[in-house]
Motif scaffolding. Structure first.
Motif, short mmCIF file in Angstrom:
data_model
loop_
_atom_site.label_atom_id
_atom_site.label_comp_id
_atom_site.label_asym_id
_atom_site.label_seq_id
_atom_site.Cartn_x
_atom_site.Cartn_y
_atom_site.Cartn_z
N ARG A 162 -6.01 3.31 2.68
CA ARG A 162 -5.76 1.90 2.32
C ARG A 162 -7.05 1.12 2.25
N HIS A 163 -7.95 1.39 3.17
CA HIS A 163 -9.23 0.70 3.18
C HIS A 163 -10.01 1.00 1.90
N GLU A 164 -10.03 2.27 1.51
CA GLU A 164 -10.72 2.64 0.27
C GLU A 164 -10.07 1.97 -0.93
N ARG A 165 -8.74 1.97 -0.97
CA ARG A 165 -8.02 1.32 -2.06
C ARG A 165 -8.32 -0.18 -2.10
N SER A 166 -8.33 -0.80 -0.93
CA SER A 166 -8.64 -2.24 -0.86
C SER A 166 -10.07 -2.49 -1.32
N HIS A 167 -11.00 -1.63 -0.91
CA HIS A 167 -12.40 -1.79 -1.29
C HIS A 167 -12.56 -1.66 -2.81
N SER A 168 -11.90 -0.68 -3.41
CA SER A 168 -12.03 -0.52 -4.86
C SER A 168 -11.38 -1.70 -5.59
N LEU A 169 -10.26 -2.20 -5.07
CA LEU A 169 -9.65 -3.39 -5.68
C LEU A 169 -10.57 -4.60 -5.56
N LEU A 170 -11.24 -4.72 -4.43
CA LEU A 170 -12.16 -5.83 -4.23
C LEU A 170 -13.33 -5.74 -5.21
N LEU A 171 -13.90 -4.55 -5.40
CA LEU A 171 -14.99 -4.37 -6.36
C LEU A 171 -14.54 -4.71 -7.78
N CYS A 172 -13.35 -4.25 -8.14
CA CYS A 172 -12.81 -4.56 -9.47
C CYS A 172 -12.63 -6.07 -9.63
N LEU A 173 -12.14 -6.72 -8.61
CA LEU A 173 -11.97 -8.17 -8.65
C LEU A 173 -13.32 -8.88 -8.78
N LEU A 174 -14.31 -8.42 -8.05
CA LEU A 174 -15.65 -9.01 -8.14
C LEU A 174 -16.23 -8.86 -9.55
N ARG A 175 -16.04 -7.68 -10.18
CA ARG A 175 -16.51 -7.49 -11.55
C ARG A 175 -15.83 -8.48 -12.49
N ARG A 176 -14.55 -8.65 -12.32
CA ARG A 176 -13.82 -9.60 -13.19
C ARG A 176 -14.28 -11.03 -12.97
N VAL A 177 -14.53 -11.38 -11.70
CA VAL A 177 -15.01 -12.74 -11.41
C VAL A 177 -16.38 -12.96 -12.04
N ARG A 178 -17.26 -11.94 -11.98
CA ARG A 178 -18.58 -12.07 -12.61
C ARG A 178 -18.46 -12.25 -14.12
N ARG A 179 -17.57 -11.44 -14.75
CA ARG A 179 -17.35 -11.59 -16.19
C ARG A 179 -16.84 -12.97 -16.52
N LEU A 180 -15.91 -13.45 -15.71
CA LEU A 180 -15.35 -14.79 -15.92
C LEU A 180 -16.43 -15.84 -15.75
N HIS A 181 -17.29 -15.66 -14.76
CA HIS A 181 -18.39 -16.60 -14.52
C HIS A 181 -19.35 -16.62 -15.73
#
Length: 185
Positions: free
Chosen positions: A132-151
């Motif tokens: 679960r921790h690994e899954r959460s970490h990968s989701l967090l990284l994906c979210l950060l990439r999307r936030v950067r693209r949006l920024h």
């Protein structure tokens, strides 16, 4: 009647059920009668199964909770047998469902003897937590990439809006200047 019945007869002189007149000495008699009934000796309800105990009616429940002839359910999951309490240990030794038991540590897993020997709730919980921790970490990284693209997209839109604003200000200045030049001419 009981103690609250005595309070009732202070206000009312009739029975709350049948409305007949009640006399105080009968209330005392009924309390005495209840005590006498609770002292009556009775056989255990499991007498037919072999229990020879007789006890006061008031103690019946206490005996029943420990009577070796009282039928109880087998605790093995999936077994529907009801056996006398005194024979439960022997039944459990030979129960067909004894092979399937819940984990004694409380994780909820149902295990057969081979799995039970190697079962380790803590390791399994740790592995599940790690996954679960690994899954959460990968989701967090994906979210950060999307936030950067949006920024980045937001920055581009702001820059273009600023350029458009500058262009519109220049156009407005040119338009405002044109009528004065025509009037002078």
């Amino acid at each position: 009647m009981h103690a609250s019945g005595n309070r009732y007869t202070c206000r009312q002189k009739t029975c709350p059920c049948c409305r007949k007149q009640v006399k105080r000495r009968k209330i005392v008699y009924e309390n005495k009668l209840r005590k006498a009934i609770s002292r009556l000796e009775i056989k255990c309800k499991n007498a037919d199964a072999g229990c020879m105990v007789t006890c006061p009616l008031a103690h019946r429940k206490g005996h029943q909770d420990s009577c070796p002839f009282e039928p109880v359910a087998c605790p093995n999951e999936g077994c529907t047998s009801r056996v006398p309490r005194g024979a439960l240990a022997e039944h459990q030794k030979h129960c067909q469902q004894r092979t399937q038991q819940r984990c004694p540590l409380g994780c909820g897993a149902t295990l057969d003897p081979t799995k039970r020997a190697h079962h380790n709730c803590y390791r399994e919980l740790h592995n599940a937590w790690s996954a679960r921790h690994e899954r959460s970490h990968s989701l967090l990284l994906c979210l950060l990439r999307r936030v950067r693209r949006l920024h980045r997209a937001t920055s581009i839109v702001r820059r273009e809006l600023a350029e458009l604003g500058n262009f519109l200000e220049e156009d407005t200045t040119l338009l405002e200047g044109t009528p004065q030049e025509e009037a002078e001419a």
